[in-house]
Enzyme design. Structure first.
Site, PDB file in Angstrom:
ATOM      1  N   HIS A  46       0.858  -1.185   0.000  1.00  0.00           N
ATOM      2  CA  HIS A  46       0.000   0.000   0.000  1.00  0.00           C
ATOM      3  C   HIS A  46       0.896   1.237   0.000  1.00  0.00           C
ATOM      4  O   HIS A  46       2.070   1.174   0.398  1.00  0.00           O
ATOM      5  CB  HIS A  46      -0.899   0.000   1.247  1.00  0.00           C
ATOM      6  N   GLU A  48       1.038   3.821   1.897  1.00  0.00           N
ATOM      7  CA  GLU A  48       1.582   4.211   3.205  1.00  0.00           C
ATOM      8  C   GLU A  48       2.783   3.348   3.598  1.00  0.00           C
ATOM      9  O   GLU A  48       3.804   3.849   4.080  1.00  0.00           O
ATOM     10  CB  GLU A  48       0.525   4.057   4.311  1.00  0.00           C
ATOM     11  N   CYS A  76      -6.003   1.721   6.102  1.00  0.00           N
ATOM     12  CA  CYS A  76      -6.571   0.445   6.547  1.00  0.00           C
ATOM     13  C   CYS A  76      -5.866   0.018   7.839  1.00  0.00           C
ATOM     14  O   CYS A  76      -4.940   0.694   8.308  1.00  0.00           O
ATOM     15  CB  CYS A  76      -6.388  -0.613   5.459  1.00  0.00           C
ATOM     16  N   CYS A  79      -2.028  -0.457   7.487  1.00  0.00           N
ATOM     17  CA  CYS A  79      -1.276   0.800   7.381  1.00  0.00           C
ATOM     18  C   CYS A  79      -1.355   1.616   8.672  1.00  0.00           C
ATOM     19  O   CYS A  79      -0.364   2.233   9.083  1.00  0.00           O
ATOM     20  CB  CYS A  79      -1.775   1.594   6.182  1.00  0.00           C
TER      21      CYS A  79
END
Lengths: 143, 143
Positions: A46, A48, A76, A79
């Site tokens: 992801h 992040e 999420c 993260c």
């Protein structure tokens, strides 16, 4: 957030769900990444996580207490957990994510008693553009 | 779990909190990693995240529906989130972690309505050795 939105546009161009993240340290951008689980063949990639890894490498340490993270979508659980581990000082995010977000939705990770670090949190920054980018991406994919 | 414990011993030898993880696919080990946030200068480098990334690279895909993850400690929120993203089929873990665990403690991530994938979960596997390793590590660090 402009740089994070640019990274999200880059992710979209690569066929990834358009989310982008940037990390700043003392006002300077030290990392910038788009969401890339498919391209990188890595379910943890992801925006992040990629930005945190990049920043930690760039700064040569695994704690980023003096850094802020800017991301176009509500993080999420994975993260948000990484943000806590990295000791990020401030979290700025764009669109909320009722389906997968873990900051103001679902497990509300930073409000859990077991959460060992809670950044300052500012939501809704650049929300319209961030949400529009995601909406267009999913609309085009369904078309 | 023997291989995961061996990876945890390796982490301890490197001065990292001793947690180890292994991923199997059809009974074959496809990834094995110890916890290494300090050594790797990466706050996301928990054993589970490293093993998931390794397995995804080895198998050439970002979804690991046919894989099982074995880890010596109850996963934290970051790692539980990654396990969900990777679509791991079965999660086997050793010691429970009331302070940082997110499976049977804290946010209980896989029980959240927003969790989009829940593996089969088996706790307490090799618990005594896994917990002993952590206890010895923290005792020595305080000494």
């Amino acid at each position: 957030m402009h740089a994070a939105l640019a990274a999200a546009h880059g992710a979209a161009a690569d066929g990834e769900v358009p989310v982008g993240a940037v990390i700043t340290c003392e006002g300077r951008i030290v990392a910038s990444a788009g969401n890339a689980p498919r391209g990188q063949c890595d379910p943890t990639a992801h925006a992040e996580i990629r930005a945190i890894r990049q920043a930690a490498q760039a700064l040569g340490r695994d704690r980023l207490e003096d850094c802020d993270l800017w991301v176009t979508l509500e993080p999420c659980a994975m993260c948000a957990g990484a943000i806590a581990h990295a000791r990020i000082a401030r979290l700025y995010y764009g669109a909320s994510d009722p389906k997968g977000g873990a900051v103001e939705h679902g497990p509300r990770l930073f409000s859990q008693p077991t959460c060992h670090h809670r950044p300052e949190i500012y939501g809704g920054i650049g929300e319209r553009e961030a949400a529009g980018l995601l909406r267009d991406f999913f609309r085009d994919r369904r078309a």
